[in-house]
Design a protein around this motif. Structure first.
Motif, PDB file in Angstrom:
ATOM      1  N   THR A 280       0.831  -1.207   0.000  1.00 46.40           N
ATOM      2  CA  THR A 280       0.000   0.000   0.000  1.00 46.40           C
ATOM      3  C   THR A 280       0.865   1.256   0.000  1.00 46.40           C
ATOM      4  O   THR A 280       0.575   2.225  -0.724  1.00 46.40           O
ATOM      5  CB  THR A 280      -0.943  -0.004   1.219  1.00 46.40           C
ATOM      6  OG1 THR A 280      -1.751  -1.195   1.192  1.00 46.40           O
ATOM      7  CG2 THR A 280      -1.858   1.213   1.200  1.00 46.40           C
ATOM      8  N   ARG A 281       1.933   1.248   0.796  1.00 46.48           N
ATOM      9  CA  ARG A 281       2.829   2.422   0.824  1.00 46.48           C
ATOM     10  C   ARG A 281       3.458   2.664  -0.545  1.00 46.48           C
ATOM     11  O   ARG A 281       3.578   3.802  -1.000  1.00 46.48           O
ATOM     12  CB  ARG A 281       3.930   2.226   1.873  1.00 46.48           C
ATOM     13  CG  ARG A 281       3.486   2.406   3.306  1.00 46.48           C
ATOM     14  CD  ARG A 281       4.674   2.611   4.226  1.00 46.48           C
ATOM     15  NE  ARG A 281       5.636   1.531   4.153  1.00 46.48           N
ATOM     16  CZ  ARG A 281       5.580   0.416   4.885  1.00 46.48           C
ATOM     17  NH1 ARG A 281       4.580   0.251   5.755  1.00 46.48           N
ATOM     18  NH2 ARG A 281       6.514  -0.519   4.770  1.00 46.48           N
ATOM     19  N   HIS A 282       3.872   1.587  -1.213  1.00 43.27           N
ATOM     20  CA  HIS A 282       4.512   1.739  -2.528  1.00 43.27           C
ATOM     21  C   HIS A 282       3.514   2.198  -3.588  1.00 43.27           C
ATOM     22  O   HIS A 282       3.869   2.954  -4.495  1.00 43.27           O
ATOM     23  CB  HIS A 282       5.185   0.430  -2.942  1.00 43.27           C
ATOM     24  CG  HIS A 282       6.562   0.267  -2.376  1.00 43.27           C
ATOM     25  ND1 HIS A 282       6.778   0.126  -1.025  1.00 43.27           N
ATOM     26  CD2 HIS A 282       7.791   0.259  -2.974  1.00 43.27           C
ATOM     27  CE1 HIS A 282       8.089   0.015  -0.811  1.00 43.27           C
ATOM     28  NE2 HIS A 282       8.717   0.100  -1.969  1.00 43.27           N
ATOM     29  N   ILE A 283       2.270   1.734  -3.483  1.00 42.14           N
ATOM     30  CA  ILE A 283       1.244   2.199  -4.430  1.00 42.14           C
ATOM     31  C   ILE A 283       1.017   3.700  -4.236  1.00 42.14           C
ATOM     32  O   ILE A 283       0.936   4.465  -5.202  1.00 42.14           O
ATOM     33  CB  ILE A 283      -0.075   1.422  -4.240  1.00 42.14           C
ATOM     34  CG1 ILE A 283       0.117  -0.056  -4.618  1.00 42.14           C
ATOM     35  CG2 ILE A 283      -1.180   2.042  -5.093  1.00 42.14           C
ATOM     36  CD1 ILE A 283      -1.106  -0.908  -4.372  1.00 42.14           C
ATOM     37  N   ARG A 284       0.942   4.121  -2.973  1.00 41.01           N
ATOM     38  CA  ARG A 284       0.760   5.545  -2.701  1.00 41.01           C
ATOM     39  C   ARG A 284       1.966   6.351  -3.162  1.00 41.01           C
ATOM     40  O   ARG A 284       1.816   7.426  -3.769  1.00 41.01           O
ATOM     41  CB  ARG A 284       0.541   5.760  -1.205  1.00 41.01           C
ATOM     42  CG  ARG A 284      -0.815   5.297  -0.687  1.00 41.01           C
ATOM     43  CD  ARG A 284      -0.854   5.406   0.819  1.00 41.01           C
ATOM     44  NE  ARG A 284      -2.146   5.019   1.370  1.00 41.01           N
ATOM     45  CZ  ARG A 284      -2.346   4.732   2.655  1.00 41.01           C
ATOM     46  NH1 ARG A 284      -1.342   4.809   3.518  1.00 41.01           N
ATOM     47  NH2 ARG A 284      -3.540   4.384   3.082  1.00 41.01           N
ATOM     48  N   ALA A 285       3.167   5.838  -2.880  1.00 39.09           N
ATOM     49  CA  ALA A 285       4.385   6.566  -3.235  1.00 39.09           C
ATOM     50  C   ALA A 285       4.531   6.730  -4.747  1.00 39.09           C
ATOM     51  O   ALA A 285       5.097   7.718  -5.220  1.00 39.09           O
ATOM     52  CB  ALA A 285       5.610   5.860  -2.661  1.00 39.09           C
ATOM     53  N   GLY A 286       4.030   5.750  -5.492  1.00 42.32           N
ATOM     54  CA  GLY A 286       4.159   5.808  -6.942  1.00 42.32           C
ATOM     55  C   GLY A 286       2.978   6.429  -7.637  1.00 42.32           C
ATOM     56  O   GLY A 286       2.924   6.450  -8.872  1.00 42.32           O
ATOM     57  N   ALA A 287       2.014   6.941  -6.870  1.00 43.69           N
ATOM     58  CA  ALA A 287       0.804   7.523  -7.464  1.00 43.69           C
ATOM     59  C   ALA A 287       1.141   8.783  -8.255  1.00 43.69           C
ATOM     60  O   ALA A 287       2.056   9.536  -7.911  1.00 43.69           O
ATOM     61  CB  ALA A 287      -0.219   7.832  -6.378  1.00 43.69           C
ATOM     62  N   ASP A 288       0.387   9.012  -9.312  1.00 43.71           N
ATOM     63  CA  ASP A 288       0.596  10.193 -10.156  1.00 43.71           C
ATOM     64  C   ASP A 288      -0.082  11.434  -9.614  1.00 43.71           C
ATOM     65  O   ASP A 288       0.206  12.552 -10.065  1.00 43.71           O
ATOM     66  CB  ASP A 288       0.076   9.916 -11.577  1.00 43.71           C
ATOM     67  CG  ASP A 288       0.949   8.916 -12.324  1.00 43.71           C
ATOM     68  OD1 ASP A 288       2.162   8.866 -12.029  1.00 43.71           O
ATOM     69  OD2 ASP A 288       0.421   8.206 -13.198  1.00 43.71           O
ATOM     70  N   SER A 289      -0.996  11.247  -8.659  1.00 45.66           N
ATOM     71  CA  SER A 289      -1.720  12.390  -8.120  1.00 45.66           C
ATOM     72  C   SER A 289      -2.189  12.073  -6.704  1.00 45.66           C
ATOM     73  O   SER A 289      -2.298  10.896  -6.331  1.00 45.66           O
ATOM     74  CB  SER A 289      -2.937  12.720  -8.991  1.00 45.66           C
ATOM     75  OG  SER A 289      -3.897  11.670  -8.912  1.00 45.66           O
ATOM     76  N   PRO A 290      -2.462  13.099  -5.881  1.00 47.96           N
ATOM     77  CA  PRO A 290      -2.984  12.846  -4.536  1.00 47.96           C
ATOM     78  C   PRO A 290      -4.301  12.066  -4.558  1.00 47.96           C
ATOM     79  O   PRO A 290      -4.554  11.238  -3.693  1.00 47.96           O
ATOM     80  CB  PRO A 290      -3.185  14.265  -3.970  1.00 47.96           C
ATOM     81  CG  PRO A 290      -2.228  15.121  -4.739  1.00 47.96           C
ATOM     82  CD  PRO A 290      -2.188  14.532  -6.115  1.00 47.96           C
ATOM     83  N   GLY A 291      -5.135  12.340  -5.568  1.00 48.56           N
ATOM     84  CA  GLY A 291      -6.399  11.619  -5.666  1.00 48.56           C
ATOM     85  C   GLY A 291      -6.194  10.137  -5.896  1.00 48.56           C
ATOM     86  O   GLY A 291      -6.905   9.300  -5.324  1.00 48.56           O
ATOM     87  N   GLU A 292      -5.213   9.794  -6.737  1.00 47.86           N
ATOM     88  CA  GLU A 292      -4.918   8.391  -6.986  1.00 47.86           C
ATOM     89  C   GLU A 292      -4.376   7.731  -5.730  1.00 47.86           C
ATOM     90  O   GLU A 292      -4.737   6.592  -5.411  1.00 47.86           O
ATOM     91  CB  GLU A 292      -3.903   8.283  -8.122  1.00 47.86           C
ATOM     92  CG  GLU A 292      -3.576   6.867  -8.535  1.00 47.86           C
ATOM     93  CD  GLU A 292      -2.556   6.828  -9.662  1.00 47.86           C
ATOM     94  OE1 GLU A 292      -1.525   6.140  -9.509  1.00 47.86           O
ATOM     95  OE2 GLU A 292      -2.800   7.486 -10.692  1.00 47.86           O
ATOM     96  N   ALA A 293      -3.510   8.429  -4.988  1.00 43.35           N
ATOM     97  CA  ALA A 293      -2.958   7.875  -3.748  1.00 43.35           C
ATOM     98  C   ALA A 293      -4.057   7.653  -2.720  1.00 43.35           C
ATOM     99  O   ALA A 293      -4.025   6.687  -1.948  1.00 43.35           O
ATOM    100  CB  ALA A 293      -1.896   8.811  -3.193  1.00 43.35           C
TER     101      ALA A 293
END
Length: 515
Positions: A498-511
């Motif tokens: 989950t942390r890596h998905i958030r860290a690699g998100a393209d936008s705050p909304g995606e995270a």
């Protein structure tokens, strides 16, 4: 049926705009484009033919020649059915590529349907050579058709059309109606006229699918006519190199399998396809990680996807044994009566689609109520846990039977537990794939997702071949416990993923999508 079939809407809208004005009957099918009726009927009857043939395939392979079967040894038959499933998913990658780059989705579906129909017709002929050739043709045709009907559904809608999700829900219902009814009708034909009569019913189903598709083309408004990423003259050298690499890989896999087995036979073929199915995702991940088109953020997301892919692979390894080891258990170790009614062993394969139809709306409501919680990684862990528990439960029931047969409700419960796992893992699987795949590979996301069940089937084939003398208790118990270990590891890794998905998100909304 199997969630690996997914909704298939990776993009599915790019080439449709140029013919949008030609779409007739825009709300003629339950408020959906009339073209959805064409594709709904095509997929319903194609899935009817596929799951009808699959429902009796193991029994046909392993039954005695005197009873109309091919007389294949039980373990080899189970492994062959597993590797058949692996081949279908592996060939779907080829089918998707051909549609995207060469012939378009519509021609891919049409040619695939014709090849499937020819395969079913060959299976109606009482000769081993025709039977094996028929199995190969069904696998090849399904690979051409399977990924592309879904993409054509996506082309019926603009990207912002609010009917898109409900349209895919209707389409997905067609898959489950076809797979639910097939074992009943094909099984009845087998009981009356033998295996070849059952395959004839599957052939009729595929013929009806082709009629739906050809007759309804006028309602598709050009959907699937044009390849979204057509190959150019500049692309050809790279494509030739790719083809040569793939052919060399196939030759190498068969050479290694021949060396390991010391002869060329059915087991050599099963091993070679297994090697290819296991090597394909490894090669895909290596290509993605090494590509200069992949950004640092995308590599972070890709690292998060690897544990999800492994969990999905183990899940499908268990789930896809419905037509192999669980079919054998239904025939040999299950009391074939329920509430006073006699059952044929293939009917158990209707439990999964029936449960999907009943529970899918409940799960959709549940995820909405939970605001799409828990995170993707936890849903994958839950799905794998249910799959593992289904085998542990079956092992326990087999142990209590002490060499006797278990009641029919036991196998019903196994399929229901697996379906609950499917509803936890599969609906989010393709979404996670498209979200986490690098942008340069976003169009190949469906191919990447198909590689998980392909590899899972390959693992199943190898496990089946390696445990010919294992009792049901030992076989299902060992696989279930090992899968529980993987599920525990997935739960432990979930915060990291989950942390890596958030860290690699393209936008705050995606995270923010990962709660």
């Amino acid at each position: 049926m199997s969630g690996a079939e997914g909704n298939g809407q990776v993009d599915g809208t790019a080439p449709a705009a140029q013919k949008r004005s030609t779409l007739p009957g825009d709300r003629a099918f339950f408020g959906q484009p009339l073209g959805l009726f064409t594709l709904f009927g095509t997929e319903l009857w194609e899935r009817f033919s596929y799951y009808g043939m699959r429902a009796i395939l193991l029994f046909y392979l392993t039954d005695t020649v005197a009873n109309g079967g091919l007389g294949v040894e039980q373990t080899s038959g189970e492994a062959l059915v597993a590797i058949y499933g692996s081949s279908v998913y592996l060939l779907s990658v080829l089918g998707g590529w051909l549609a995207d780059r060469v012939i378009g989705a519509r021609r891919s579906v049409l040619y695939g349907g014709i090849i499937i129909a020819a395969g079913h017709v060959l299976l109606t002929l009482p000769a081993p050579l025709f039977s094996y050739l028929g199995i190969v043709l069904v696998a090849l045709g399904t690979g051409l058709l399977k990924p592309n009907v879904s993409s054509m559904v996506g082309e019926l809608y603009d990207r912002d059309d609010p009917r898109r999700d409900s349209g895919f829900s209707i389409f997905y219902m067609g898959i489950n109606i076809g797979s639910l009814s097939a074992p009943f009708l094909v099984g009845a034909a087998r009981a009356i006229g033998g295996y070849h009569a059952g395959f004839a019913v599957a052939a009729v189903g595929m013929a009806i699918a082709l009629v739906f598709f050809v007759a309804g083309r006028k309602y598709l408004g050009g959907s699937g006519d044009v390849p979204p990423n057509p190959m150019t003259a500049q692309d050809r050298p790279a494509v030739v190199r790719l083809v040569l690499v793939v052919l060399a890989g196939i030759a190498f896999a068969f050479a290694v399998a021949r060396l390991v087995r010391g002869e060329f036979g059915l087991s050599t073929f099963i091993d070679a396809i297994s090697y290819l199915a296991l090597a394909a995702p490894v090669a895909t991940f290596i290509v993605m990680f090494r590509s200069p088109k992949v950004t640092a953020n995308e590599r972070t997301r890709l690292r998060a996807y690897i544990p999800l892919f492994v969990a999905a692979m183990i899940f499908w390894m268990i789930f896809e044994q419905a037509a192999s080891t669980l079919a054998s258990y239904a025939q040999d170790n299950t009391e074939l009566s329920l509430f006073g009614l006699s059952l044929s062993p293939e009917l158990f394969q209707s439990i999964n689609p029936a449960t999907i139809i009943l529970l899918a709306p409940l799960f959709a409501w549940l995820w909405i109520r939970l605001d799409d919680r828990p995170p993707t990684a936890v849903k994958f862990a839950l799905g794998l846990t249910f799959a593992a528990l289904s085998f542990v439960f079956l092992a326990g029931a087999s142990w209590l039977a002490d060499g006797g047969k278990t009641p029919a409700w036991v196998l019903v419960a196994v399929y229901v537990i697996q379906t609950v796992g499917e509803l936890c893992l599969s609906p989010v699987g393709l979404a996670a794939t498209t979200l986490l795949a690098p942008r340069a590979f976003r169009g190949q996301a469906m191919a990447l997702w198909f590689l998980a069940p392909s590899a899972g089937n390959a693992i199943a084939a190898q496990v089946i071949q390696s445990t010919p003398d294992a009792s049901p208790t030992a076989y299902f118990g060992t696989i279930g416990l090992v899968a529980l270990v993987f599920a525990g590891a997935m739960f432990a890794l979930a915060p990291w993923v989950t942390r890596h998905i958030r860290a690699g998100a393209d936008s705050p909304g995606e995270a923010a999508l990962q709660h």
